[in-house]
Write an enzyme that holds these catalytic residues in place. Structure first.
Site: not given
Ligand code: FPP
Ligand code: ZN
Ligand code: K
Length: 550
Positions: A309, A384
């Site tokens: 990811h 993001c």
């Molecule tokens: C999936 O969300 C998101 C993650 C698996 C990781 C999120 C982590 C961070 C944004 C930050 C980590 C770093 C620090 C320094 C704390 P989702 O399934 O809603 O989104 P997607 O479909 O875009 O993968």
């Molecule tokens: Zn986002």
């Protein structure tokens, strides 16, 4: 004098220079006028026009070349030409996302004033107002976000700083808030009485660094922080995010940030799960832990054997860049020829990532026509990731560039613009900037930036979209070569080998593809700490001045 390029339409030129030509008249339908064939436009169709010179001309004298329509390359105007035949929920969502984004990318999001390239300007005033409001008391429905209050501090102060606001007026309130969040056993929780967590500790420390000043730095209980970090350190080199919590790559990155910003001692306390009688320290095995998170896809996962990811790719690269000089620590030798070329500067013993595979995975994150990045394979574009994925490129580009390329660039200033020639990028900066300015801005009076069209703006996306915009608008150069490792060491066990790296930053000026005005450029942030270099220098200088725990 500012020199600026105006695009000219091929049809206009043909008509003007050869009025008897039938070709243009015969084939020029109204729909073609709306959609000029951009492939037929050659470099000869562009010229430099001195704006001052033009504005001193009377209308009779000057035929001021104006684009008949915004210059939007087809890549950002049409659905993907190559498509998979298999239809699934995932492919339907992807198609829907493209349909949602296209009108925004084509500049049809309401009666906005667009620049020559079809892009809305950065709506600073609205975004600033949005972040200032997000810093204040929030409505009751935010109760579930209580433990994220430190994150709100960081997102808002960081976003405001990137947009040029002076946030030092928030110093007193950051001090008062941070005090209530600090635990006697070390670290910061999400609020008074909440367990210390590395994520909340990271955001409180960055918020403190952003407001700056000794009184703010002084809130941090360094000794408690060191002891607490020792209890989180694991025998395999990584860090738990809280006592008894999960061990993941966020933990490693945040620990590297905290250790280097606060100049913590590296010795482990006997209470540490990683204590082995004094042979290991807080940094031992950390780079190996990061390496264990690279997956078969080439990306990075939260923990070994999880799904790659984008958020974790940034954590991995930034963590390594703080542990040692990125040129030495980031690439890893493999047998392929590309890898040999890419890793020519590194030593096989001390570098930790398979960069060709990581670059490949990162490149697959950028979508067309959207232009922005997704976070993982087969998922959707999201603003993001402009930071989490986009922020990986300065670190990778720097570690692959020859040393001292920054000063070379200064000498290569072009005669016309006085600005450095744009180097090549590993991703399409224009695409990302188009996505950000067209699709991520909430143009209603709410303001703020967002994941994608039809999503609500929020402080998290506002900050990370701006961080991504900042990295797309700047060029970073690592200005220091690796210092020799201590005798017999093949792995970083000293802090500051990486954190002391000298980075130079330049505005990224691309004479061909800069699709925004210079007034829409936001401020640069350090490629690994994600706050301005001067704030990193301020807090580091304060803590480097103190030996022990005085
Ligand atoms: C999936 O969300 C998101 C993650 C698996 C990781 C999120 C982590 C961070 C944004 C930050 C980590 C770093 C620090 C320094 C704390 P989702 O399934 O809603 O989104 P997607 O479909 O875009 O993968
Ligand atoms: Zn986002
Ligand atoms: K998402």
């Amino acid at each position: 004098i500012f020199i600026r390029k105006f695009p000219k339409q091929k049809g206009d030129m043909a008509a003007a220079s050869n009025p008897t030509s039938q070709e243009g008249a015969a084939t020029s339908t109204s729909s073609q006028q709306q959609q000029p064939n951009l492939d037929a436009i050659t470099d000869d169709d562009f010229e430099y026009v001195d704006e001052e010179f033009v504005s001193n001309y009377t209308p009779e004298e000057a035929v001021q070349p104006q684009p008949t329509e915004p210059m939007i390359p087809d890549l950002f105007k049409q659905p993907p030409l190559v498509k998979d035949d298999l239809i699934t929920d995932t492919s339907k969502l992807q198609d829907q996302t493209v349909e949602h984004c296209l009108p925004f990318l084509a500049g049809q999001d309401g009666p906005l004033e667009l620049n020559d390239y079809g892009l809305p300007r950065l709506n600073r005033e609205k975004h600033i107002k949005f972040l200032k409001q997000s810093l204040g008391p929030l409505p009751g429905r935010f109760v579930g976000m209580d433990a994220s209050r430190p994150w709100f501090l960081y997102w808002c102060l960081s976003g405001l700083t990137m947009m040029g606001e002076d946030v030092s007026s928030y110093r007193e309130s950051v001090i008062a808030t941070a005090r209530t969040m600090q635990n006697e056993s070390g670290g910061f929780g999400g609020g008074h009485g909440q367990l210390s967590h590395l994520a909340t500790t990271y955001s409180v420390i960055l918020a403190i660094a952003l407001v700056g000043g000794e009184e703010a730095y002084n809130v941090i209980d360094r000794k408690g922080m060191w002891k607490w970090l020792c209890t989180l350190k694991q025998p395999d080199g990584g860090f738990q995010v809280c006592v008894g919590g999960e061990e993941d790559i966020r933990g490693a990155y945040i620990a590297a940030v905290v250790i280097t910003l606060l100049d913590l001692p590296l010795d482990l306390t006997p209470e540490s799960p990683a204590y082995d009688g004094g042979r290991s320290n807080l940094l031992t095995g950390m780079a190996e832990y990061v390496r264990s998170c690279q997956t078969f896809e080439g990306g990075i996962s939260s923990q070994p054997n999880n799904e790659a990811h984008g958020a974790y790719a940034f954590c991995a690269l930034a963590c390594l860049a703080l542990l040692d000089n990125p040129r030495r620590i980031i690439p890893r030798h493999t047998d392929t020829q590309t890898s040999r070329q890419l890793t020519a500067l590194s030593s096989p013993l001390t570098s930790y990532l398979d960069i060709p595979r990581l670059v490949s995975w990162l490149s697959y994150r950028q979508y067309a026509p959207e232009g922005g990045f997704s976070g993982r394979t087969n998922k959707l574009v999201d603003g993001c990731y402009s930071h989490w994925v986009g922020g990986c490129f300065p670190l990778i580009e720097a570690c692959l560039s020859p040393s001292g390329s920054g000063s070379e660039k200064e000498n290569n200033k072009t005669a016309t613009s006085g600005l450095a020639a744009a180097p090549e990028s590993l991703y399409n900066r224009e695409g990302l900037i188009r996505y950000i300015l067209s699709c991520c801005q909430d143009q209603t009076k709410r303001g703020g930036l967002r994941d994608k069209p039809y999503k609500m703006s929020d402080a998290y996306h506002t900050n990370y979209v701006l961080s991504g915009l900042s990295s797309a608008q700047h060029q970073w150069d690592l200005d220091s070569d690796p210092l020799p490792l201590p005798e017999g060491e093949t792995t970083p066990t000293m802090a500051a080998l990486g954190a002391d790296s000298i980075w130079n930053v330049f505005p990224f000026i691309d004479d061909n593809d800069q699709v925004y005005e210079d007034s829409d450029r936001v401020r640069p942030i350090h490629p690994a700490y994600a706050i301005p270099q001067k704030n990193v220098a301020g807090i580091r200088a304060y803590f480097q001045g103190r030996s022990g725990f005085a």
